[in-house]
Design a protein around this motif. Structure first.
Motif, mmCIF file in Angstrom:
data_model
loop_
_atom_site.group_PDB
_atom_site.id
_atom_site.type_symbol
_atom_site.label_atom_id
_atom_site.label_comp_id
_atom_site.label_asym_id
_atom_site.label_seq_id
_atom_site.Cartn_x
_atom_site.Cartn_y
_atom_site.Cartn_z
ATOM 1 N N TYR A 1 -2.782 20.871 32.360
ATOM 2 C CA TYR A 1 -1.704 19.920 32.094
ATOM 3 C C TYR A 1 -2.298 18.538 31.823
ATOM 4 O O TYR A 1 -3.367 18.200 32.322
ATOM 5 C CB TYR A 1 -0.750 19.835 33.290
ATOM 6 N N SER A 2 -1.580 17.769 31.032
ATOM 7 C CA SER A 2 -1.990 16.389 30.787
ATOM 8 C C SER A 2 -0.769 15.485 30.860
ATOM 9 O O SER A 2 0.364 15.917 30.601
ATOM 10 C CB SER A 2 -2.653 16.255 29.410
ATOM 11 N N TRP A 3 -1.009 14.248 31.236
ATOM 12 C CA TRP A 3 0.050 13.233 31.254
ATOM 13 C C TRP A 3 -0.248 12.223 30.160
ATOM 14 O O TRP A 3 -1.372 11.741 30.036
ATOM 15 C CB TRP A 3 0.106 12.534 32.604
ATOM 16 N N TYR B 1 -5.654 30.414 15.730
ATOM 17 C CA TYR B 1 -5.144 29.848 16.980
ATOM 18 C C TYR B 1 -5.083 28.336 16.892
ATOM 19 O O TYR B 1 -5.683 27.709 16.021
ATOM 20 C CB TYR B 1 -6.014 30.288 18.162
ATOM 21 N N GLU B 2 -4.334 27.765 17.814
ATOM 22 C CA GLU B 2 -4.276 26.319 17.985
ATOM 23 C C GLU B 2 -4.279 26.014 19.477
ATOM 24 O O GLU B 2 -3.883 26.849 20.298
ATOM 25 C CB GLU B 2 -3.002 25.738 17.364
ATOM 26 N N ILE B 3 -4.727 24.823 19.831
ATOM 27 C CA ILE B 3 -4.586 24.330 21.200
ATOM 28 C C ILE B 3 -3.498 23.257 21.145
ATOM 29 O O ILE B 3 -3.664 22.216 20.512
ATOM 30 C CB ILE B 3 -5.907 23.789 21.753
ATOM 31 N N LEU B 4 -2.371 23.562 21.780
ATOM 32 C CA LEU B 4 -1.172 22.750 21.645
ATOM 33 C C LEU B 4 -0.838 22.025 22.939
ATOM 34 O O LEU B 4 -1.076 22.540 24.036
ATOM 35 C CB LEU B 4 0.016 23.643 21.250
ATOM 36 N N HIS B 5 -0.248 20.841 22.791
ATOM 37 C CA HIS B 5 0.314 20.101 23.908
ATOM 38 C C HIS B 5 1.827 20.260 23.812
ATOM 39 O O HIS B 5 2.458 19.734 22.889
ATOM 40 C CB HIS B 5 -0.049 18.619 23.825
ATOM 41 N N GLU B 6 2.409 20.941 24.788
ATOM 42 C CA GLU B 6 3.834 21.228 24.745
ATOM 43 C C GLU B 6 4.526 20.560 25.924
ATOM 44 O O GLU B 6 4.123 20.756 27.075
ATOM 45 C CB GLU B 6 4.061 22.743 24.762
ATOM 46 N N PRO B 7 5.566 19.748 25.662
ATOM 47 C CA PRO B 7 6.210 18.995 26.745
ATOM 48 C C PRO B 7 6.858 19.919 27.772
ATOM 49 O O PRO B 7 7.485 20.923 27.426
ATOM 50 C CB PRO B 7 7.255 18.152 26.012
ATOM 51 N N THR B 8 6.698 19.575 29.047
ATOM 52 C CA THR B 8 7.294 20.357 30.124
ATOM 53 C C THR B 8 8.681 19.853 30.499
ATOM 54 O O THR B 8 9.419 20.536 31.212
ATOM 55 C CB THR B 8 6.413 20.310 31.376
ATOM 56 N N ARG C 1 4.683 11.195 30.413
ATOM 57 C CA ARG C 1 5.272 12.514 30.178
ATOM 58 C C ARG C 1 4.227 13.594 30.422
ATOM 59 O O ARG C 1 3.071 13.449 30.029
ATOM 60 C CB ARG C 1 5.809 12.608 28.747
ATOM 61 N N LYS C 2 4.663 14.684 31.030
ATOM 62 C CA LYS C 2 3.767 15.779 31.366
ATOM 63 C C LYS C 2 3.790 16.824 30.249
ATOM 64 O O LYS C 2 4.851 17.234 29.792
ATOM 65 C CB LYS C 2 4.178 16.435 32.695
ATOM 66 N N PHE C 3 2.596 17.224 29.807
ATOM 67 C CA PHE C 3 2.452 18.234 28.763
ATOM 68 C C PHE C 3 1.624 19.408 29.287
ATOM 69 O O PHE C 3 0.657 19.212 30.024
ATOM 70 C CB PHE C 3 1.757 17.645 27.532
ATOM 71 N N GLU C 4 2.016 20.601 28.890
ATOM 72 C CA GLU C 4 1.228 21.793 29.182
ATOM 73 C C GLU C 4 0.284 22.035 28.014
ATOM 74 O O GLU C 4 0.697 22.011 26.850
ATOM 75 C CB GLU C 4 2.139 23.000 29.388
ATOM 76 N N VAL C 5 -0.991 22.239 28.311
ATOM 77 C CA VAL C 5 -1.996 22.500 27.284
ATOM 78 C C VAL C 5 -2.175 24.012 27.168
ATOM 79 O O VAL C 5 -2.555 24.671 28.137
ATOM 80 C CB VAL C 5 -3.333 21.824 27.627
ATOM 81 N N ASN C 6 -1.877 24.556 25.989
ATOM 82 C CA ASN C 6 -1.945 26.001 25.778
ATOM 83 C C ASN C 6 -2.778 26.340 24.555
ATOM 84 O O ASN C 6 -2.712 25.655 23.524
ATOM 85 C CB ASN C 6 -0.538 26.587 25.585
ATOM 86 N N PHE D 1 -11.139 22.700 26.018
ATOM 87 C CA PHE D 1 -11.384 21.803 27.132
ATOM 88 C C PHE D 1 -10.091 21.552 27.891
ATOM 89 O O PHE D 1 -9.015 21.465 27.302
ATOM 90 C CB PHE D 1 -11.926 20.455 26.651
ATOM 91 N N GLY D 2 -10.203 21.373 29.190
ATOM 92 C CA GLY D 2 -9.072 20.942 29.982
ATOM 93 C C GLY D 2 -8.894 19.438 29.881
ATOM 94 O O GLY D 2 -9.778 18.727 29.375
ATOM 95 N N PRO D 3 -7.763 18.910 30.341
ATOM 96 C CA PRO D 3 -7.479 17.470 30.213
ATOM 97 C C PRO D 3 -8.508 16.569 30.881
ATOM 98 O O PRO D 3 -8.621 15.398 30.522
ATOM 99 C CB PRO D 3 -6.104 17.330 30.885
ATOM 100 N N GLU D 4 -9.264 17.094 31.841
ATOM 101 C CA GLU D 4 -10.236 16.258 32.551
ATOM 102 C C GLU D 4 -11.554 16.119 31.798
ATOM 103 O O GLU D 4 -12.396 15.291 32.157
ATOM 104 C CB GLU D 4 -10.509 16.843 33.958
ATOM 105 N N HIS D 5 -11.746 16.902 30.748
ATOM 106 C CA HIS D 5 -13.025 16.890 30.022
ATOM 107 C C HIS D 5 -13.160 15.626 29.171
ATOM 108 O O HIS D 5 -12.180 15.114 28.626
ATOM 109 C CB HIS D 5 -13.124 18.132 29.130
ATOM 110 N N LYS D 6 -14.380 15.129 29.044
ATOM 111 C CA LYS D 6 -14.593 13.876 28.309
ATOM 112 C C LYS D 6 -14.285 14.008 26.824
ATOM 113 O O LYS D 6 -14.036 13.000 26.139
ATOM 114 C CB LYS D 6 -16.023 13.373 28.513
ATOM 115 N N HIS D 7 -14.326 15.235 26.278
ATOM 116 C CA HIS D 7 -14.030 15.430 24.856
ATOM 117 C C HIS D 7 -12.631 15.988 24.621
ATOM 118 O O HIS D 7 -12.341 16.516 23.547
ATOM 119 C CB HIS D 7 -15.071 16.343 24.220
#
Length: 290
Positions: free
Chosen positions: A168-170, A272-279, A241-246, A26-32
């Motif tokens: 991306y997520s903040w 695999y993993e879905i990671l939040h990595e700081p930009t 803080r801004k994070f890149e979702v990968n 899911f992208g950052p805008e998704h409810k889950h």
């Protein structure tokens, strides 16, 4: 015997291929999105526990043992929180179960083991404690292969082999910054009284008053003394803080284990993993000083 061999062959095939399909994420805008973050945080900690165990088999030290125990405690807490989240959601609908199931089924049989403590809580609840709408049959459909373990082997996450950017997520966080000033002044005696009051109230610390002596200011004799003290200032900032979702793919490594002895590690598939990595990008949105 033939049936058992066929089942074993299917399991090995799943491990070698990584998974039959992959959860897209899911992208950052998704409810889950928060639920996704919770699940993959637990999975990441599962691999962290495995890695620390491997390092302990090589060079056991008190520091590594402490780190391993702490990692296990964090993983246990994350598992309990996910189990509670699933159980609480069953009063409303099956959405949370379905999301967790989608992620679970996207993995190889080994990575699925990261879910076992959380799923164990859920299974215990509907078999011994109460009767939610999640039956044993539905549980098996949502989480096929639950309980599977391959004795005699240990697994680790290997090198990164691919990644896919998901958005991306903040994230907001608070940080306290404390600054200490060492101050040295020559002051009049009335100022000494003020400083004494500030020290009593905790505004300054370590007040030290030297002996009095006389100075001549513009022809007027004045008694003064040297004082030293420290001033502690605390500033609290609220930062976004801004994070890149990968979505990041890794090699899955396997080795045979006998006691504390570990055989050579070999690539047996991927995970695999879905990671939040700081930009590195951040914005301070609030500040307060004490």
């Amino acid at each position: 015997m033939r049936k058992r061999c066929l089942v074993l062959a299917m399991v090995i095939g799943l491990v070698a291929s990584g998974a039959a399909w992959a959860f897209d994420g899911f992208g950052p805008e998704h409810k889950h999105f928060k639920l996704q973050t919770q699940v993959f945080g637990m999975i990441s900690q599962f691999w962290n526990v495995n890695e620390l165990f491997y390092r302990l088999t090589l060079t056991p030290t008190p520091e590594l043992e402490t780190a391993y125990v702490k990692a296990c405690e964090i993983y246990e807490k994350q598992s309990v929180n996910l189990g509670k989240h699933i159980l609480a959601s069953l009063d409303r609908d099956f959405e949370v179960v379905e999301v967790v199931s989608d992620i679970y089924r996207s993995f190889d049989p080994i990575t699925r083991q990261a879910f076992y403590p959380a799923l164990g809580m859920v299974k215990t609840a509907f078999t011994t404690e109460w009767k939610p709408p999640l039956t044993a049959e539905k549980f098996a459909e949502y989480f096929p292969g639950y309980g599977y373990a391959e004795p005699g082997y240990k697994y680790r996450k290997g090198r990164e082999i691919d990644r896919e950017q998901k958005g991306y997520s903040w994230q907001s966080e608070e940080q306290s910054i404390t600054t200490t000033w060492n101050v040295e002044l020559v002051v009049t005696l009335d100022i000494v009284q003020i400083l004494t009051g500030l020290a009593t109230g905790g505004a300054i610390k370590d007040l030290n008053v030297g002996p009095q002596y006389q100075v001549n200011m513009n022809g007027t004799p004045t008694f003064v003394c040297k004082v030293t003290f420290t001033r502690v200032k605390a500033i609290t900032t609220k930062t976004n803080r801004k994070f890149e979702v990968n979505k990041v793919w890794f090699e899955l490594l396997r080795a045979k284990v006998s006691g504390w002895s570990t055989g050579p590690w070999e690539v047996c598939g991927k995970t695999y993993e879905i990671l939040h990595e700081p930009t590195g990008e951040e914005v301070v949105t609030g500040i307060s000083a004490l």
